[in-house]
Every structure is written in C-alpha cells, then in structure tokens.
Design an enzyme around this catalytic site. Structure first.
Site, mmCIF file in Angstrom:
data_model
loop_
_atom_site.group_PDB
_atom_site.id
_atom_site.type_symbol
_atom_site.label_atom_id
_atom_site.label_comp_id
_atom_site.label_asym_id
_atom_site.label_seq_id
_atom_site.Cartn_x
_atom_site.Cartn_y
_atom_site.Cartn_z
ATOM 1 N N ASP A 93 0.850 -1.184 0.000
ATOM 2 C CA ASP A 93 0.000 0.000 0.000
ATOM 3 C C ASP A 93 0.889 1.238 0.000
ATOM 4 O O ASP A 93 2.103 1.151 0.134
ATOM 5 C CB ASP A 93 -0.957 -0.023 1.188
ATOM 6 C CG ASP A 93 -0.234 -0.084 2.525
ATOM 7 O OD1 ASP A 93 0.984 0.157 2.565
ATOM 8 O OD2 ASP A 93 -0.897 -0.372 3.536
ATOM 9 N N ASP A 266 -8.010 -7.329 0.837
ATOM 10 C CA ASP A 266 -7.018 -7.549 1.895
ATOM 11 C C ASP A 266 -7.597 -7.075 3.210
ATOM 12 O O ASP A 266 -8.481 -6.210 3.229
ATOM 13 C CB ASP A 266 -5.722 -6.778 1.616
ATOM 14 C CG ASP A 266 -5.844 -5.323 2.086
ATOM 15 O OD1 ASP A 266 -5.330 -4.996 3.171
ATOM 16 O OD2 ASP A 266 -6.490 -4.516 1.370
ATOM 17 N N CYS A 306 -8.489 -27.671 7.639
ATOM 18 C CA CYS A 306 -7.168 -27.103 7.910
ATOM 19 C C CYS A 306 -6.406 -27.952 8.928
ATOM 20 O O CYS A 306 -6.976 -28.801 9.615
ATOM 21 C CB CYS A 306 -7.300 -25.657 8.415
ATOM 22 S SG CYS A 306 -7.780 -25.492 10.144
ATOM 23 N N CYS A 309 -7.861 -27.784 12.549
ATOM 24 C CA CYS A 309 -9.115 -28.510 12.779
ATOM 25 C C CYS A 309 -8.943 -30.021 12.639
ATOM 26 O O CYS A 309 -9.704 -30.793 13.238
ATOM 27 C CB CYS A 309 -10.190 -28.009 11.822
ATOM 28 S SG CYS A 309 -10.773 -26.343 12.236
ATOM 29 N N HIS A 335 -5.942 -21.434 11.121
ATOM 30 C CA HIS A 335 -7.348 -21.721 10.820
ATOM 31 C C HIS A 335 -8.028 -20.550 10.117
ATOM 32 O O HIS A 335 -8.700 -20.731 9.092
ATOM 33 C CB HIS A 335 -8.122 -22.071 12.088
ATOM 34 C CG HIS A 335 -9.596 -22.095 11.843
ATOM 35 N ND1 HIS A 335 -10.220 -23.150 11.212
ATOM 36 C CD2 HIS A 335 -10.555 -21.156 12.071
ATOM 37 C CE1 HIS A 335 -11.509 -22.874 11.074
ATOM 38 N NE2 HIS A 335 -11.731 -21.681 11.594
#
Length: 377
Positions: A93, A266, A306, A309, A335
């Site tokens: 940015d 983003d 993931c 998990c 996660h």
C-alpha cells in the site's frame, strides 16, 4: 509491462467474475484474498506456511517498512521478496491510510503530509513522489498511488476536495514511477457520496492505470452503504482491469464484494482476531477463549480441513490461549487464514461451474442462521 489481467468468466446474474492475474512473481486466480504482512511478515506464520494455506499474494505496508527497518535496508537486501523470503506476489500500500489515521499527529498539504512517527514521535514528510520512490525500492509487484483516505463521516465538501487532491496526487505518482516490472494502481475515493465516487472513478480511468483500488470504505460506515458505493463505482471501472476493495476481510463482505465485481481484497481481520482468540467458521465467529469451550472436544469447525481442525480441539486451543502459549496464536491464525482462502477458492469454483448465485444463497442461509443464534444468545 510484466503484468496482465484477464477475465475468464462472469456471472450474468450478479457481475461476479473469475479472473487471472499474472505478475513477475507468479499467477493468482481471482477473486483473491491477500493476507496482510504489515512488517514484512504475516504474524506468527512462516512464508512457507502462508503459501501452503493457498495464499498467492500478500500485502506489506509502506509506512511501517519506511519507519522500520527502512527502505534502503530492504533494497540493499535485494528487495522485499528476498528480505522476507516470499517467492510469490507482493502488493504494497502507499502508506496513505496509516498516515491519515494518525489524526492530530499529521498535517495534510498539497505537497504531501507531515506526520509524527507512532514509534518515537520523530517528524517525517511523505509525498506522492516519496511514497512511489519507497515502493520502487521495496520492489513489490503491485504498488498503490498515494491517496487521502476520506474518514467517515465527513462533509460532501471535504470529500470532494479530498478526492480531487487524490487525483492530482495520482498524476504525480504516475510521473515518477519508472519500474516496468511493477503495476501502479490508482485509488478511487469520494466518501459515501455516489456523485463523488463517480467523479473519482472517471478521473482515474482517464489516467489509464493497470488496476484500480476502491478506498475509503470499511472505515465505520454501515455495510449496506458500502455496498451502495460499490454498485455506483464498479460499473465505471474498466472491464479488463482488476478491481481491489481495500481493507475488507469479513466473510460476508467478501461474498458481497465478489457479487458486485470485486477481484481483490485484503484485511488484517483474520490474523488480528485470531490473536485475540476468535475463530472464523462456516457458522460464524467463535470466541474460543469463552468458558463454554473448556470441555468442548470438537475441532474449531467440524467442516474445516485445515491443519488446526484436523489435529486439535476447541478445549485444547482454549487452554493454550488462557496459558498465553504462542502455539495458540499460530493454530488460530492457521485456521482463520485457511478459512478465508478456502472461501475464496469455493467462490472461484462456483464461478467456474456457473453456480455462484446458488453458492451465495447457501452462504447467506448459514450466515443468517448464525446471526439469529447470536441474537437469541
């Protein structure tokens, strides 16, 4: 120029689109979510881990890297990609949002902005030219024009003067940008006023940027108002240039942004709330720190594949959070980033298979259920 964007498919019912972004450091399919690495790192994660979650683009912050360690050090190291060991695409940015968020610590003039560092109070000056020079030193694939991020709320007169200054600054950014291996995006401003958004879009399109950011949203305005601004802005942007909604990362806003033709997003949200013990799930947010999860031996999200998990329970992660163990932050961040990156993949798949409206409907059925549950609780 080593930058190309192509629209592969578009949903006729919504305007959502499937695309592909090609840069010197790789290809990213869109719509895409970009994890934020403010200090040249996605907090608690290694670059390999971030890439393994499916990220193809990350964002770094010009303001923070200018103050620490300094653009000269990063340039001496061989550029931001080498400095942080990230082989994929990087977007930086302009530093504008951070500078303008300093409030009383900054002074805006036509030439640029004088501000005091949040680190040590030292005085600095950032102009459009200096922002571009810093970003050229950093060597990101996509860089942003220096703009004034209009606050919410603000008057029509202030928003108009701000967007017109942003257009003048955009011209100055173009004048000094010389790296052919970087794509410089312009940023549409205009507050929450449709006529000003239209004015800003028309002025920037005339400057013919290779991509366009939409800034000054998700700064406190109601979400329906943000969607209204997208609906009056996006149709005015070139069809075959990427559209980037800056600073947006909640699941509902990602789905609604994509449905209005946005290609890039983003936000620090998934990593920030992870460090505070909050998980994103297919049914909404879970505050894993809460006592209700002390004996809950389910994964964070039973529908998630993931690493976190597949291997750990809510009870264990809550224990780590309460004990201030660093592993808790890593597991939660893993996660949350996986959840959002996978959500984007699901939207790309739905677009590719011509079923995006059904995907959107199903998402809202689950999201509405979660909202109702939270209200009842």
């Amino acid at each position: 120029m080593n930058f190309r964007f192509e629209v592969i498919k578009e949903c006729p019912q919504t305007g959502a689109r499937l695309g592909r972004l090609t840069t010197p450091h790789g290809v990213a399919d869109t719509p895409v979510f970009m994890p934020v690495g403010t200090q040249a790192t996605v907090k608690t994660m290694t670059p390999d881990e971030v890439a393994g979650l499916g990220a193809r683009i990350i964002l770094s912050n010009t303001y923070h890297l200018y103050l620490r360690p300094g653009a000269d050090i990063i340039q001496e190291a061989g550029g931001l990609h080498r400095f942080m060991n990230w082989p994929g695409i990087i977007l930086t940015d302009s530093g504008g949002f951070q500078v303008f968020s300093l409030g009383e610590l900054r002074k805006i003039e036509e030439e640029g902005v004088t501000f005091r560092s949040h680190l040590d109070g030292s005085t600095h000056f950032l102009s459009p030219e200096k922002s571009i020079q810093i970003q050229m030193s950093l060597g990101a694939d996509i860089i942003m024009a220096f703009d004034e991020c209009t606050p919410y709320p603000c008057s029509y007169e202030y928003a108009k003067a701000s967007l017109e200054r942003t257009t003048r600054w955009a011209r100055r950014c173009q004048a000094v940008h010389t790296r052919s291996d970087q794509a410089l995006f312009g940023i549409v401003q205009g507050g929450v006023f449709p006529k000003l958004r239209e004015q800003s879009a028309h002025e920037l399109v005339e400057l013919d940027f290779p991509g366009y950011g939409i800034g000054g949203l998700s700064v406190g305005e109601p979400k329906p108002l943000m969607y209204e601004m997208l609906e009056c802005t996006v149709p005015l942007l070139p069809q075959h240039r990427p559209r980037y909604l800056m600073g947006v990362g909640s699941p509902d806003c990602l789905v609604e942004g994509v449905s209005r033709g946005i290609d890039m997003f983003d936000c620090v949200l998934p990593t920030r709330i992870a460090r505070n013990g909050t998980a994103m799930t297919s049914r909404g947010k879970l505050v894993i720190r809460n006592a209700i999860y002390a004996r809950d031996f389910q994964p964070i999200d039973p529908e998630c594949s993931c690493y976190t998990c597949q291997n750990y329970t809510r009870a264990y992660i809550r224990h780590l959070l309460k004990a201030n163990e660093v592993l808790a932050l890593r597991l939660m961040t893993t996660h949350n980033l996986f959840y959002l990156l996978n959500l984007m993949q699901q939207m790309r798949d739905a677009l590719n298979e011509n079923r995006f409206p059904a995907f959107r409907k199903n998402f809202w059925e689950q999201y509405s259920m979660d909202t109702k549950t939270k209200k009842e609780a």
